[in-house]
Scaffold this active site. Structure first.
Site, short mmCIF file in Angstrom:
data_model
loop_
_atom_site.label_atom_id
_atom_site.label_comp_id
_atom_site.label_asym_id
_atom_site.label_seq_id
_atom_site.Cartn_x
_atom_site.Cartn_y
_atom_site.Cartn_z
N ASP A 195 0.78 -1.25 0.00
CA ASP A 195 0.00 0.00 0.00
C ASP A 195 0.81 1.30 0.00
O ASP A 195 1.80 1.39 0.73
CB ASP A 195 -0.84 0.10 1.27
CG ASP A 195 -1.57 -1.16 1.63
OD1 ASP A 195 -1.50 -2.13 0.87
OD2 ASP A 195 -2.21 -1.17 2.69
N GLU A 223 -10.41 -2.61 4.46
CA GLU A 223 -9.08 -2.10 4.79
C GLU A 223 -8.93 -0.70 4.20
O GLU A 223 -9.68 -0.31 3.29
CB GLU A 223 -8.00 -3.01 4.17
CG GLU A 223 -8.03 -4.44 4.66
CD GLU A 223 -6.90 -5.31 4.10
OE1 GLU A 223 -6.29 -6.05 4.88
OE2 GLU A 223 -6.64 -5.25 2.89
#
Ligand code: FRU
Length: 513
Positions: free
Chosen positions: A45, A227
């Site tokens: 990420d 998430e």
């Protein structure tokens, strides 16, 4: 004397070898040329996206010692134009409280933390600690939130002495804080992903946090764990203030694996309310390879820029066939909130800064013709921005599209099926696929076409980002041909020849020569 010569020779050899290996890395097979990717190691990420004093910061989930996920660090790069990135030293290392999972960063303009010493404002990173010892012991409270700060424009970081700042109440998934300043109440707000919903916490100083509300248990898609939430303020096309929650989930996305959905609504400093019915699902990207996208903080009020991780977490992120490094980011995208007949919708396009990558020294290929004679590029280096306009009024084909291919007959086909009102990306014969049984597939997105279709496609060595009709529909997909695609062909099925305008704009590499 001899010793000195030998010594100098060895040093020279060492540096030559180093620079040779770096060049090999940058030009290695499947290496993106104009998308950010780490020179070595594993990336997932994007984290801590913040703009401060002329620099865009990009931190990211990073494991330096392997090309698969491991003990997470925050690696760091900065850019003045969102396109060329300078690697800086790793910003945050795992410590006794855990691995450093995803999170965000803000500029503490009013020194609410009291961290400021000199003239530079504190940049504060808010991240998740993931405690592997707790996890191994079967404890549910393995995740908590910590902060760290920098007083030198992000160059060095100090972890706060009293971490964690948000403790866990026993939720196994309790992570990815995205923090923003809510000016009307002069407070910090944090969105957290808590398994199947998002929670909002508020604070006056980034250190003491209070639970405010929860959203989403029964809203949107729930095929996987929620998430990386991102709640941000937008000024919509009608001038109204609206709030958008981008909510990543893994798996459960439209075409399988991980993906991003979004909700549009209002926010009062404590609570987000959804404008739409709970069962309405809106996808931000309809392809398989845009995950964990979050937006930059510290931007002017009317600008929202997102960047995503260009892979698919559960399906194959850790097994794609790259050597020495894994993953790239999407191109940073400007997001707008547009009022439509069916409500507010996000549109997205490459940020305007992308234009600076146009390679003026190579030929732009411009063509206006019928779709019958249709090879646009042959034996070329396919590293381009493709702009297409299909005029469908007289020709009534059943399908139009384009294809990337190579001499091995490997191909990626992008089609606009006018009968089914669907856009698709077919990578069933796109080259390497043995690394995952899920890779080789056709991905669809429903979309109602008008009499004219405009398409912008960013084509890099291992990816395509597709933006249809000024970014009303986006699809991001990666691929791994055995030799680079070097041919671009337009096609149509049914009807008489369609008029199509095409523009193939060469894009520079962002790697230093
Ligand atoms: C999303 C994610 C986050 C987590 C991080 C760990 O890809 O699973 O939820 O913080 O990656 O690397």
């Amino acid at each position: 004397m001899r010793k000195t010569i030998l010594h100098s020779f060895l040093i020279l050899f060492f540096f030559l070898a180093l620079s040779f290996s770096a060049t090999a890395q940058r030009n290695g097979q499947h290496r993106p040329q104009f998308h950010f990717s780490p020179e070595r190691g594993w990336m997932n990420d994007p984290n801590g996206l913040v703009y401060y004093e002329g620099e865009y910061h990009l931190f990211y989930q990073y494991y330096p010692n392997a090309t698969v996920w491991g003990p997470m660090h925050w690696a760091h790069a900065v850019s003045k134009d969102l396109m060329h990135w300078e690697d800086l030293p790793i910003a945050l290392y795992p410590d006794s409280l855990g691995y450093i999972f995803s999170g965000s960063a803000v500029v503490d303009e009013f020194n609410t933390t009291g961290f400021q010493r000199g003239k530079e404002k504190p940049i504060v990173a808010i991240f998740t600690y993931h405690n592997m010892e707790y996890e191994k012991a079967g404890r549910k409270d393995r995740e908590s939130q910590g902060i760290a700060y920098s007083l030198d424009k992000g160059r060095t970081w100090t972890k706060y002495a009293h971490n964690p700042v948000v403790k866990n109440k026993g939720d196994e998934d309790f992570r990815d804080p995205k923090v923003f300043w809510y000016a009307p109440k002069k407070i910090w707000c944090m969105t957290l992903a808590v398994h199947d919903h998002a929670e909002i916490y508020v604070s006056k100083n980034l250190k003491d946090w209070k639970y405010a509300s929860a959203f989403g248990k029964n809203d949107g898609a729930h095929g996987g764990v929620w998430e990386c939430p991102d709640l941000s303020r937008y000024i919509a096309s009608d001038g109204k203030e609206k709030w958008v929650l981008m909510q990543n989930l893994n798996p459960g996305a439209l075409n399988g694996g991980s993906g991003v959905q979004y909700f549009v609504g209002n926010f009062d400093g404590e609570k987000f309310t959804n404008d739409n019915p709970s069962d309405q699902i809106m996808w931000f990207d309809h392809g398989t390879d845009n995950y964990a996208g979050v937006t930059w903080s510290g931007l002017p009020a009317n600008r929202n820029i997102v960047i995503g991780w260009m892979s698919n977490w559960v399906d194959y992120a850790q097994s794609v066939p790259t050597v020495d490094w894994r993953s790239a980011t999407t191109i940073p995208r400007d997001i707008k909130l547009v009022k439509t007949e069916s409500g507010y919708r996000l549109t997205q396009l490459p940020v305007k800064e992308f234009k600076s990558l146009v390679d003026q020294s190579s030929n732009l290929i411009r063509n206006e013709s019928s779709l019958k004679d249709s090879i646009i590029l042959q034996n070329g280096k396919l590293q381009h921005c493709l702009n297409l306009t299909f005029n469908l009024s007289d020709a009534s084909p059943t399908e139009v599209g384009f294809k990337l291919s190579n001499a091995l007959n490997e191909q990626v086909v992008i089609g606009f099926d006018l009968k089914k009102n669907q856009c698709y990306v077919d990578r069933t014969n796109s080259g390497k696929h043995e690394f995952s049984t899920l890779f080789s597939a056709i991905h669809h997105a429903d979309y109602v076409f008008g009499k004219q279709i405009t398409v912008k496609a960013l084509i890099d060595v291992a990816s395509i980002e597709l933006f249809v009709d000024e970014g009303k529909l986006a699809m991001t997909e990666i691929f791994f041909p055995n030799t680079n695609f070097d041919k671009l062909t337009l096609f149509q099925q049914g009807g008489s020849a369609t008029n199509v305008k095409s523009e193939l704009i060469p894009i520079q590499s962002i790697w230093k020569k």
